[in-house]
Enzyme design. Structure first.
Site, PDB file in Angstrom:
ATOM      1  N   THR A  29      38.607  42.032  40.142  1.00 35.12           N
ATOM      2  CA  THR A  29      38.062  42.200  38.799  1.00 35.12           C
ATOM      3  C   THR A  29      37.674  40.838  38.241  1.00 35.12           C
ATOM      4  OG1 THR A  29      39.369  44.191  38.364  1.00 35.12           O
ATOM      5  CG2 THR A  29      38.640  42.934  36.440  1.00 35.12           C
ATOM      6  N   GLY A  30      36.590  40.807  37.467  1.00 36.86           N
ATOM      7  CA  GLY A  30      36.205  39.559  36.814  1.00 36.86           C
ATOM      8  C   GLY A  30      34.793  39.136  37.151  1.00 36.86           C
ATOM      9  N   THR A  31      34.394  37.989  36.597  1.00 36.81           N
ATOM     10  CA  THR A  31      33.009  37.542  36.740  1.00 36.81           C
ATOM     11  C   THR A  31      32.656  37.204  38.180  1.00 36.81           C
ATOM     12  OG1 THR A  31      33.687  35.280  36.171  1.00 36.81           O
ATOM     13  CG2 THR A  31      32.915  36.687  34.377  1.00 36.81           C
ATOM     14  N   THR A  32      33.581  36.599  38.920  1.00 39.42           N
ATOM     15  CA  THR A  32      33.291  36.255  40.317  1.00 39.42           C
ATOM     16  C   THR A  32      33.276  37.505  41.192  1.00 39.42           C
ATOM     17  OG1 THR A  32      34.456  34.179  39.905  1.00 39.42           O
ATOM     18  CG2 THR A  32      33.859  34.648  42.173  1.00 39.42           C
ATOM     19  N   GLY A  85      39.025  37.115  42.490  1.00 36.55           N
ATOM     20  CA  GLY A  85      38.948  35.797  41.877  1.00 36.55           C
ATOM     21  C   GLY A  85      40.311  35.317  41.413  1.00 36.55           C
ATOM     22  N   ALA A  86      40.332  34.181  40.733  1.00 40.71           N
ATOM     23  CA  ALA A  86      41.562  33.627  40.166  1.00 40.71           C
ATOM     24  C   ALA A  86      41.191  32.736  38.991  1.00 40.71           C
ATOM     25  CB  ALA A  86      42.344  32.836  41.211  1.00 40.71           C
ATOM     26  N   GLY A  98      44.812  37.347  35.876  1.00 42.20           N
ATOM     27  CA  GLY A  98      45.037  38.257  34.762  1.00 42.20           C
ATOM     28  C   GLY A  98      44.229  37.933  33.530  1.00 42.20           C
ATOM     29  N   GLY A  99      43.310  36.968  33.663  1.00 40.04           N
ATOM     30  CA  GLY A  99      42.456  36.648  32.527  1.00 40.04           C
ATOM     31  C   GLY A  99      41.623  37.835  32.081  1.00 40.04           C
ATOM     32  N   GLU A 106      45.764  44.263  40.333  1.00 33.93           N
ATOM     33  CA  GLU A 106      45.368  43.216  41.272  1.00 33.93           C
ATOM     34  C   GLU A 106      46.520  42.849  42.196  1.00 33.93           C
ATOM     35  OE1 GLU A 106      41.961  40.882  38.658  1.00 33.93           O
ATOM     36  OE2 GLU A 106      44.057  40.300  38.466  1.00 33.93           O
TER      37      GLU A 106
END
Length: 241
Positions: A29-32, A85-86, A98-99, A106
């Site tokens: 999950t996320g932008t990357t 991502g991270a 977790g941002g 995850e």
């Protein structure tokens, strides 16, 4: 100036090249991770790649379905590879995640995978300032104020995450997120155990001993690091510096 979006894409595309037909893939999950989904979708369409995806959030599942990726919500077999991502990575390969608020799913997906690959831009590997990104902790709503006060005994600068309209952020699991602003974190294993020992805490966004490879995108391509048996990240050819 560095093009961080290009770096994210380069990391995601390189990691996606390791995905083979027949695999069950954990999708982050996320932008990357969005760039990962785009690339996997392209390969499904253009290369006839046949995979099943296990998504770590409702948003990622929505994007993956739109990209033509078959979704498996509760696979019977172990996940072959998770790519995610991270928010930060230290030189031991420990992650802060977790941002985006999906840390629990995850971690479940990563834990139940044969391998985990991490995709980041050039800002994210930072040992000296590891912990400058707030550490997310998922907490249940029941007596959450008391849970928050117990977390503040560990880190006084801890607050519940809120949306832009001031309402509390709610995870896909119906829980809240407390962000702990340490500034710097060193003893990650002990800290994870200490936080998880508090009743009301579901899980914490420290990922210890889970990552296998780190894909660090740059403007020209991607550096790849492996987490060695010594617990350090090393270039696949040579020591990381």
């Amino acid at each position: 100036m560095p093009d961080y979006e290009k770096q994210k894409r380069n990391a995601a595309v390189e990691a996606a090249s390791y995905v083979k037909t027949g695999m069950v893939i954990g999708i982050g999950t996320g932008t990357t991770a969005r760039y990962l989904i785009e690339e996997l979708g392209r390969r499904v369409s253009e290369e006839n790649l046949k995979i099943k995806g296990v998504c770590t959030s409702k948003k990622s599942e929505e994007l993956a379905r739109a990209a033509g990726i078959e979704i498996s919500e509760n696979p019977e077999q172990i996940i072959d590879l998770t790519i995610d991502g991270a928010d930060q990575v230290n030189l031991h390969g420990t992650l802060i995640k977790g941002g985006g608020g999906a840390l629990l799913r995850e971690k479940i997906v990563a834990y139940n995978s044969k391998e985990m690959y991490v995709i980041v831009d050039s800002r994210k590997i930072d040992d000296e300032n590891f912990g400058s990104f707030p550490l997310p902790v998922e907490v249940v709503p029941f007596l959450h104020r008391m849970t928050l006060e117990n977390l503040r005994k560990i880190c006084p600068s801890t607050d519940l995450r809120k949306n832009s309209d001031g309402t509390l952020f709610i995870t896909d699991n119906g829980n809240y997120i407390a962000d702990m602003k340490f500034g710097r974190i060193r003893e990650t294993n002990e800290l994870e155990k200490k936080i998880k020992s508090i009743p009301g805490v579901v899980d914490v966004g420290l990922f210890n001993n889970i990552a296998d490879k780190i894909f660090e995108g740059n403007d020209d391509g991607c550096n790849i690091y492996v987490v060695s048996e010594k617990g350090r990240i090393e270039k696949e050819k040579g020591q990381f510096k």
